[in-house]
Design an enzyme around this catalytic site. Structure first.
Site, short mmCIF file in Angstrom:
data_model
loop_
_atom_site.label_atom_id
_atom_site.label_comp_id
_atom_site.label_asym_id
_atom_site.label_seq_id
_atom_site.Cartn_x
_atom_site.Cartn_y
_atom_site.Cartn_z
N THR A 257 -10.99 22.44 -38.04
CA THR A 257 -9.54 22.36 -38.22
C THR A 257 -8.81 22.79 -36.96
OG1 THR A 257 -9.71 22.68 -40.61
CG2 THR A 257 -7.61 23.25 -39.59
N GLU A 277 -10.80 14.42 -40.08
CA GLU A 277 -11.63 14.89 -41.19
C GLU A 277 -12.13 16.26 -40.77
OE1 GLU A 277 -14.44 16.24 -43.08
OE2 GLU A 277 -15.70 14.59 -42.36
#
Length: 513
Positions: A257, A277
């Site tokens: 992330t 993703e």
């Protein structure tokens, strides 16, 4: 302590030697297999032994800029974006070429990824090889590339509006180390089938499967020069050029992330489309009417490939009435999981990808201890291994209890074989805990009632869920996350369409008398 697999010998060492002999060290840029302009190379380390298997070209700034220029030219100046028959033929050729080297890819994955042999037969290789290129290849013929909206008059004339789907342009595909072939093929399939050109930047921990693909493209397909470029590099500043270069139209990234957010910020200046993703901290919800013996295999899935899967259900949510029983069963099972040489068929838990990741996992376990958690098994380095594997990056399967959902170990993505077990009181409480996370990638529900399980799953804000063993994976099924788990979807019709732009063209034509 978990069982050691492969105490007598380490077949992965022999596999590593064979993989090194057959590895492709060159990049693919503008249709040519080349070394770095600087001559630089970097080492490809075995996660099983800690030794360097071999080397691969280390792209510098000139190499990356050349690759971007080649992709831009191939999109703008060739008919790749409009010639659907060519695209379908080329994807079929690439599919056949990859299948012909399945055995080499299998050994390469065991050697450089450290994935257990059993996973190669599933998501690491066989599943994506079966459908990741075939499904989007089929859409080349079946997709509705344009539709006509015939309505509304204009001064008595007929107003015809045509909605046209066109490729985005140059796609930067940046891929991770944990399931490299699976992610690469599921990025390249829809991107190329839709008519885009691609610069692929594989993870520097696992470059050989990508450079092999580059060689196959150059030698075994009619893919025009520049349509696909494979550019491995260990340098972050070189990889970041893909996010800042205005000639790149889209970033397709699978990974952490933190890096996904960085790429978004870098790409915002040139308004790049982004597909991300990212991480996960998914929950497996187990209601009180489930036999605890059924829970153990599902919970052990967290340890497959040493927990290096973003969709792993690393939070086990158990009804309070069953909590102690499930904790005891899972603790005993984790202590018996076979850890060791990934080349052996019985191994479930192989090494982590790097010494750095091993330290990160162990530090997370130690932090949990300091915060009052009880580690019922594991949480330590796994050093009771054959001599040849002593340098590998192994961590024992770990079960953590005695914390609530606010603890760091229950909120952060650990990316290791670590399971946190949390109690809940009723279905509403389970949903609340499952959703109390910065992530929303995946999840699962086990219930004695399918209807009840489905009802719980529909309330969990995650991109993919399985109920009572249902499997959402497939090239035809969109996969991606809510919240910090990403933007967009990989695979499925949704994954194909995100590689397309939409144009509406209107024209007037006189109405017939």
């Amino acid at each position: 302590m978990a069982e050691v697999a492969g105490r007598e010998s380490a077949p992965s060492v022999a596999i590593g030697r064979r993989a090194a002999q057959r590895a492709e060290s060159r990049m693919l840029i503008d249709g040519e297999l080349v070394g770095a302009q600087s001559g630089d190379e970097f080492g490809n380390e075995s996660p099983s032994t800690g030794s360097v298997l071999g080397t691969v070209a280390a792209a510098g700034t000139p190499d990356m800029l050349r690759a971007v220029a080649a992709a831009r030219r191939a999109f703008d100046d060739t008919d790749w974006s409009t010639n659907r028959a060519l695209r379908k033929r080329c994807l079929t050729q690439l599919q056949e070429a990859l299948a012909s080297e399945r055995d080499q890819l299998r050994e390469e994955l065991i050697a450089e990824v450290g994935c257990p042999e059993m996973t190669v037969a599933t998501a690491q290789l066989d599943w994506p090889l079966a459908e990741a290129l075939r499904y989007p290849g089929g859409l080349i013929d079946d997709f509705e590339w344009q539709r006509v909206l015939d309505g509304g008059g204009l001064f008595g004339d007929r107003n015809v509006r045509t909605v046209v789907k066109e490729p985005v342009g140059v796609v930067a595909a940046i891929t991770p180390s944990n399931f490299p072939v699976e992610v690469i093929l599921n990025k390249l399939g829809p991107a190329l089938a839709a008519g885009n050109t691609v610069v692929l930047k594989p993870d520097p921990h696992t470059p050989w499967n990508a450079t092999r693909l580059g060689r196959l493209v150059a030698e075994r397909t009619d893919i025009p020069a520049g349509v696909l470029n494979v550019v491995p590099t260990p340098y972050n500043e070189v990889a970041e050029l893909l996010a800042t270069d205005p000639r790149v139209d889209m970033i397709s990234f699978t990974g952490s992330t933190a890096v996904g957010k960085l790429l978004t910020r870098l790409g915002a200046e040139t308004m790049k489309r982004t597909f991300l993703e990212l991480g996960g901290k998914s929950a497996l919800v187990v209601t009180e009417d489930v036999d605890p013996a059924r829970v153990i295999p599902a919970a052990a899935g967290v340890c497959v490939h040493a927990g290096q899967a973003c969709a792993s259900t690393t939070r086990l949510l158990v009804h309070r009435s069953r909590y102690d029983e499930v904790v005891a069963g899972v603790t005993a099972a984790f202590g018996m999981l076979p850890v060791g040489d990934p080349a052996l068929p019985q191994t479930l838990v192989g090494p982590l990808i790097s010494a750095r990741q091993k330290r990160r996992v162990l530090e997370a376990c130690e932090q949990a201890r300091r915060e009052g958690a009880e580690i019922t098994t594991g949480g330590t380095s796994f050093d009771d291994l054959p001599d040849e594997l002593r340098g590998g990056h192994f961590v024992a399967p770990t079960v953590v209890v005695g914390v609530d959902n606010s603890a760091a170990i229950a909120r952060d993505e650990i990316f290791g074989p670590v399971l946190v077990v949390l109690p809940f009181d009723d279905d509403d409480d389970a949903v609340r805990i499952a959703n109390d996370s910065p992530f929303g990638l995946a999840g699962a529900v086990m219930s004695g009632s399918t209807d009840r399980g489905l009802a719980i799953a529909r309330r969990i804000r995650s991109g993919a869920l399985g109920v009572n063993g249902g499997m959402y994976y497939g090239a035809d099924a969109p996969f991606g996350g809510y919240k910090n788990s990403g933007v967009g979807r990989q695979c499925g019709l949704e994954g194909f369409e995100q590689h397309l732009e939409t144009k509406t063209i209107a024209h007037r034509t006189p109405r017939r008398a």
